[in-house]
Design a protein around this motif. Sequence first.
Motif, PDB file in Angstrom:
ATOM      1  N   GLY A 146       0.691   5.857   6.398  1.00  0.00           N
ATOM      2  CA  GLY A 146       0.594   7.725   6.966  1.00  0.00           C
ATOM      3  C   GLY A 146       1.476   8.157   5.710  1.00  0.00           C
ATOM      4  N   PHE A 147       0.432   9.544   5.289  1.00  0.00           N
ATOM      5  CA  PHE A 147       0.598  10.114   3.942  1.00  0.00           C
ATOM      6  C   PHE A 147       2.167  10.640   3.982  1.00  0.00           C
ATOM      7  CE2 PHE A 147      -3.492   8.796   3.328  1.00  0.00           C
ATOM      8  CZ  PHE A 147      -3.663   7.660   2.684  1.00  0.00           C
ATOM      9  N   ARG A 148       2.893  11.110   3.267  1.00  0.00           N
ATOM     10  CA  ARG A 148       3.996  11.524   3.134  1.00  0.00           C
ATOM     11  C   ARG A 148       5.155  11.510   2.360  1.00  0.00           C
ATOM     12  NH1 ARG A 148       6.918   7.843   2.963  1.00  0.00           N
ATOM     13  NH2 ARG A 148       8.368   6.648   3.476  1.00  0.00           N
ATOM     14  N   THR A 149       6.032  11.840   1.639  1.00  0.00           N
ATOM     15  CA  THR A 149       7.108  11.709   0.089  1.00  0.00           C
ATOM     16  C   THR A 149       7.809  11.313   1.213  1.00  0.00           C
ATOM     17  OG1 THR A 149       6.869  14.197   0.059  1.00  0.00           O
ATOM     18  CG2 THR A 149       5.320  13.012  -1.484  1.00  0.00           C
ATOM     19  N   THR A 182      -6.564   2.403  -7.065  1.00  0.00           N
ATOM     20  CA  THR A 182      -5.823   3.848  -7.107  1.00  0.00           C
ATOM     21  C   THR A 182      -6.733   4.826  -5.588  1.00  0.00           C
ATOM     22  OG1 THR A 182      -4.317   4.180  -8.510  1.00  0.00           O
ATOM     23  CG2 THR A 182      -5.113   6.110  -7.119  1.00  0.00           C
ATOM     24  N   SER A 183      -6.722   5.101  -4.399  1.00  0.00           N
ATOM     25  CA  SER A 183      -7.712   5.650  -3.461  1.00  0.00           C
ATOM     26  C   SER A 183      -7.314   6.564  -3.324  1.00  0.00           C
ATOM     27  CB  SER A 183      -7.757   5.195  -2.614  1.00  0.00           C
ATOM     28  OG  SER A 183      -8.451   3.644  -2.424  1.00  0.00           O
ATOM     29  N   THR A 184      -7.758   7.592  -2.859  1.00  0.00           N
ATOM     30  CA  THR A 184      -7.600   9.106  -3.139  1.00  0.00           C
ATOM     31  C   THR A 184      -8.502   9.738  -2.142  1.00  0.00           C
ATOM     32  OG1 THR A 184      -7.061   9.625  -5.632  1.00  0.00           O
ATOM     33  CG2 THR A 184      -7.390  11.797  -3.920  1.00  0.00           C
ATOM     34  N   ILE A 185      -8.066  10.470  -1.030  1.00  0.00           N
ATOM     35  CA  ILE A 185      -8.446  11.069   0.231  1.00  0.00           C
ATOM     36  C   ILE A 185      -8.164  12.394   0.138  1.00  0.00           C
ATOM     37  CG2 ILE A 185      -8.452  11.001   2.348  1.00  0.00           C
ATOM     38  CD1 ILE A 185      -6.405   8.129   0.306  1.00  0.00           C
ATOM     39  N   ASP A 186      -9.090  12.998   0.243  1.00  0.00           N
ATOM     40  CA  ASP A 186      -9.185  14.577   0.409  1.00  0.00           C
ATOM     41  C   ASP A 186      -8.699  15.271   1.219  1.00  0.00           C
ATOM     42  OD1 ASP A 186     -10.454  14.831  -2.351  1.00  0.00           O
ATOM     43  OD2 ASP A 186     -12.234  14.838  -2.088  1.00  0.00           O
ATOM     44  N   ALA A 187      -7.920  15.916   1.833  1.00  0.00           N
ATOM     45  CA  ALA A 187      -7.449  16.927   2.874  1.00  0.00           C
ATOM     46  C   ALA A 187      -6.972  15.946   3.916  1.00  0.00           C
ATOM     47  CB  ALA A 187      -9.013  17.639   3.240  1.00  0.00           C
ATOM     48  N   PRO A 238       1.034  -1.575  -0.106  1.00  0.00           N
ATOM     49  CA  PRO A 238       0.224  -0.317  -0.073  1.00  0.00           C
ATOM     50  C   PRO A 238       0.635   1.728  -0.044  1.00  0.00           C
ATOM     51  CG  PRO A 238       0.163  -0.654   2.307  1.00  0.00           C
ATOM     52  CD  PRO A 238       0.815  -1.632   1.423  1.00  0.00           C
ATOM     53  N   LEU A 239       1.375   1.435  -0.873  1.00  0.00           N
ATOM     54  CA  LEU A 239       2.144   3.213  -1.021  1.00  0.00           C
ATOM     55  C   LEU A 239       1.131   4.001  -1.410  1.00  0.00           C
ATOM     56  CD1 LEU A 239       3.867   1.560  -4.537  1.00  0.00           C
ATOM     57  CD2 LEU A 239       4.477   1.157  -2.198  1.00  0.00           C
ATOM     58  N   ALA A 240       1.845   4.761   0.012  1.00  0.00           N
ATOM     59  CA  ALA A 240       0.587   6.057   0.465  1.00  0.00           C
ATOM     60  C   ALA A 240       2.119   7.291   0.328  1.00  0.00           C
ATOM     61  CB  ALA A 240       0.325   5.889   1.887  1.00  0.00           C
ATOM     62  N   GLY A 241       1.111   7.715  -0.585  1.00  0.00           N
ATOM     63  CA  GLY A 241       1.726   9.307  -1.443  1.00  0.00           C
ATOM     64  C   GLY A 241       0.874  10.503  -1.123  1.00  0.00           C
ATOM     65  N   ASP A 285      -0.507  14.031  -3.546  1.00  0.00           N
ATOM     66  CA  ASP A 285      -1.189  14.775  -4.086  1.00  0.00           C
ATOM     67  C   ASP A 285      -1.508  16.416  -4.155  1.00  0.00           C
ATOM     68  OD1 ASP A 285      -1.370  16.067  -6.998  1.00  0.00           O
ATOM     69  OD2 ASP A 285      -3.028  15.439  -7.830  1.00  0.00           O
ATOM     70  N   ARG A 286      -0.612  17.472  -3.737  1.00  0.00           N
ATOM     71  CA  ARG A 286      -0.889  18.585  -2.989  1.00  0.00           C
ATOM     72  C   ARG A 286      -1.776  18.241  -1.578  1.00  0.00           C
ATOM     73  NH1 ARG A 286      -2.415  18.772  -7.915  1.00  0.00           N
ATOM     74  NH2 ARG A 286      -1.617  20.449  -9.584  1.00  0.00           N
ATOM     75  N   ASP A 287      -2.644  18.793  -1.331  1.00  0.00           N
ATOM     76  CA  ASP A 287      -3.357  18.128   0.077  1.00  0.00           C
ATOM     77  C   ASP A 287      -4.600  17.161   0.022  1.00  0.00           C
ATOM     78  OD1 ASP A 287      -2.590  20.328   1.223  1.00  0.00           O
ATOM     79  OD2 ASP A 287      -4.548  21.442   0.276  1.00  0.00           O
ATOM     80  N   ARG A 288      -4.103  16.475  -1.537  1.00  0.00           N
ATOM     81  CA  ARG A 288      -5.116  15.242  -1.161  1.00  0.00           C
ATOM     82  C   ARG A 288      -3.795  14.110  -1.264  1.00  0.00           C
ATOM     83  NH1 ARG A 288      -8.107  14.615  -6.692  1.00  0.00           N
ATOM     84  NH2 ARG A 288      -5.882  14.575  -7.240  1.00  0.00           N
ATOM     85  N   GLY A 289      -4.533  12.572   0.086  1.00  0.00           N
ATOM     86  CA  GLY A 289      -3.504  11.186   0.119  1.00  0.00           C
ATOM     87  C   GLY A 289      -3.964  10.550  -1.291  1.00  0.00           C
ATOM     88  N   VAL A 290      -3.028   9.623  -1.692  1.00  0.00           N
ATOM     89  CA  VAL A 290      -2.801   8.859  -2.202  1.00  0.00           C
ATOM     90  C   VAL A 290      -2.738   7.729  -2.433  1.00  0.00           C
ATOM     91  CG1 VAL A 290      -2.164   7.921  -5.151  1.00  0.00           C
ATOM     92  CG2 VAL A 290      -2.766  10.955  -4.499  1.00  0.00           C
ATOM     93  N   LEU A 291      -3.026   6.373  -2.318  1.00  0.00           N
ATOM     94  CA  LEU A 291      -3.208   4.878  -2.123  1.00  0.00           C
ATOM     95  C   LEU A 291      -2.589   4.035  -3.212  1.00  0.00           C
ATOM     96  CD1 LEU A 291      -2.320   3.653   0.714  1.00  0.00           C
ATOM     97  CD2 LEU A 291      -4.489   2.544   0.297  1.00  0.00           C
ATOM     98  N   ASP A 292      -1.896   3.775  -3.515  1.00  0.00           N
ATOM     99  CA  ASP A 292      -1.624   3.393  -4.601  1.00  0.00           C
ATOM    100  C   ASP A 292      -2.075   1.889  -4.409  1.00  0.00           C
ATOM    101  OD1 ASP A 292      -1.257   1.783  -6.943  1.00  0.00           O
ATOM    102  OD2 ASP A 292       0.120   2.945  -7.837  1.00  0.00           O
ATOM    103  N   SER A 293      -2.350   0.519  -3.876  1.00  0.00           N
ATOM    104  CA  SER A 293      -2.552  -0.292  -3.211  1.00  0.00           C
ATOM    105  C   SER A 293      -1.938  -1.221  -4.294  1.00  0.00           C
ATOM    106  CB  SER A 293      -4.057  -1.335  -2.478  1.00  0.00           C
ATOM    107  OG  SER A 293      -3.886   0.131  -1.932  1.00  0.00           O
ATOM    108  N   LYS A 294      -1.012  -2.274  -4.586  1.00  0.00           N
ATOM    109  CA  LYS A 294      -0.869  -3.252  -5.255  1.00  0.00           C
ATOM    110  C   LYS A 294      -0.890  -4.630  -4.080  1.00  0.00           C
ATOM    111  CE  LYS A 294       1.070   0.027  -7.847  1.00  0.00           C
ATOM    112  NZ  LYS A 294       0.953   0.341  -9.131  1.00  0.00           N
TER     113      LYS A 294
END
Length: 825
Positions: free
Chosen positions: A301-304, A261-266, A209-212, A214-223
Amino acid sequence: MTSTLRTVLLTTAGGVAWTVRAVEGPVPDGNSALFAAPVSATVPGEVYSDLLAAGVIPDPFDGDNEGKLHWIGKTSWSYRTDFDWEPDEHAVQEIVAEGLDTAARVVLNGTEIGSTCNQHRSYRFDVTGLLIAGHNELVVEFASPVATANRLREESGMWPHTNLHPYNAIRKMASNFGWDWGIDVATAGIWRPLRIESWTGVRIDAVRPLAGLDRDRGVLDSKVSLAWSPGAEGDATITVEVGGTTTEMTVAAGTEEVSVTSTIDAVDRWWPRGHGEQPLYDVTISVAAGNHADAWRARVGFRTVTMDVAPDKDGGPFVLSVNGKPIYIHGANWIPDDALFTRQTRETYARSIQDAVDANMNLLRVWGGGLYESEDFYDLCDELGVLVWQDFLFACAAYSEEEPLWSEVEAEAREAVTRLSSHASLALWNGNNENIWGYVEWGWREPLGGRSWGEGYYMELLPRIVAELDPRTPYSAGSPFSYDRYIHPNDERNGTMHIWDVWNQVDYSYYRKYKPRFVSEFGFQGPPAWSTLTSVVHDEPLDPYGEQMLVHQKAFEGNLKLEKGLGDHLPIWKTMDDWHWTTQLNQARAIAYGVEHFRSLFPLNTGAIVWQLNDNWPVVSWAAVDGHGVRKPLWHTLKRVYSDRLLSVQPREDGLVVAAHNDTDVAWSTEVTVRRRSTAKGGEVLASETFVLEVGARDGVLNSLPESVAVAGDAAAEYVEVRAAGGGTAYWYFVEDTQLQVVGDAYTAEVAATADGYDVTVTATALAKDLALFPDRLEKDAKVDSCLVTLNAGESHTFHVTNASAPVTPIGKPVLRSANDLIAL
């Protein structure tokens, strides 16, 4: 969703009884019954702990027992259990071994179902049709780890390595065979959970589950990797739930890899400690196909994270940035926390990681001679905001790139990257420890004779795996490394550096000769707490060169280096008590000297990782916290020099400067008073200057000191005190302690009982340098809250002691010590 996968634990906690017995090897006559009469075993566990629990062997950590027990690593062992099995409707039955240590044959009901030779990976054995309704027998036979390593070396040839055993020939924890701080206890056993899984249709094989961001949105790319039973038909639905968002995808039967791919706002960003909070989001990934379902759960946790090593005007930096923000690293190297590593629990991990947090650290480097740690370790780092630098498991040796080693390395690396990719704390994958440096400079090329030595792993295989499986996390080929094949890997001007001429060859004052961009290893030895040392060393009389003492000093000429390392800083001890205090004090001072210098170089320098945070048994070592969990004076020094705001006095070409490093998001504006004082009774102020210190957020400055305070009238009898309003103190001495004139009776002490222990209040009548309280000299479990406190005349400090009762006699040596004790005329 409830999983329809059936799991039966084959562990002690699951109610399954195991035994272990010797199969072949040099078992001493007194233990020869082990060939015929097995003893109870714990799974997960390993043979040393089992024999110890059964009363067959003494504590390997005590006295000189280590050498007496080396036969254990030279012996082959058989683990056996009987268990009952009830057949079910599922199409597939598999035995899943999360960790076998190391060379093993697995036999179910007389049929060999598989063999292993890698401690660092899991195995899945298909046993469909081999399980019997009712009584079953499972045997796991482990070949001697020492004999196996020697055999593999003979079969493949000798690749250079440090230490005694050819640990680089086998995929087993390198330091398990002994290190320059570690006991030689080559273990064998079922060291991670073992279970039977029964299933039909589809199951989840692995998740990344690669959490990253996109600006203020969280993007979870689940492989998601799926496994299907033979003949499975129909579509499957993959569902990902995270942060209140649900995402679904339908796939056909037989599909093995799915990306959702899941997108979480704010989304709230995850930050390392000192830079923000550590919000973690629950993730549930489930699969359903007909009447069959499976689910996987974790937190993300969402971070880069990025790594900057691009050349600049000074060479090449090493900068880790989180969410685009550069992080100055206050770190420590981490080794397995117990040499008998299966005794580690979430509680022991929590205690040790808290040691790092309380010392103001923000990164732990999991060193390449150890393990890919348990989920508990990484979960705690996620929760506490401690970044993890994860080495791949190669250390201080050349490694063959031939089969079967290449395939084993690839399998373990793929599993490790997949397993750890969910963790917000994971900041760096690192190819190896010191192996590139070793190839360049340690005389390996001649014995290698052109053979492979590991470069293919570090430069090709491992970066390819990381790029494929965890592209959100940076990769470094090694430590040290200059990020250019044509630059020496341990060049101070580029990338990461290890400083080991200090301790091994030169005085710690040599730290100031370096201007490193980043220091990923440096250290200095000191003994453990007195209570820890004397619990395992029983020499009469106690002596630094006693027989048992040297069993607990693994470094080459270690105690001689402790003596030479005093240099002109401190005098040679006269008593064993003084040896202990002097060498602990010198260890702390050496590291403070280095860290204060490195931080004074900011922004040229971007951090340091001290060797090492922890010990894995009671030993004289570089650790800040000893093998019994006692925080040494070094730990208290690290807490000070790793503080968010640090003042130190540093020499520069044109005189003394106050170096200030502000590692916070708030500008630091404070009044600083600098006094040149007498060391004599009363501590007369000979000169005083005041200035306003202005340091921006995440910045550093150097303020020159005027001659009135920077130049001594009598160097041996004067010192400089720097004090910032609101907190922050530094000292400068014009001469080393061996020349410094101090008062022997420079302080008094009073004891007062408290609800949880007692307080010792020390009041100085003259300069009292490096005061330290050692309550474990009175009660072994007593803890103290502070250490290495310097007081000017008229000042007081209270040491708070817990887990102890107040002493009825006055506090003095060897419980209360200071540098004055060692140097006063």
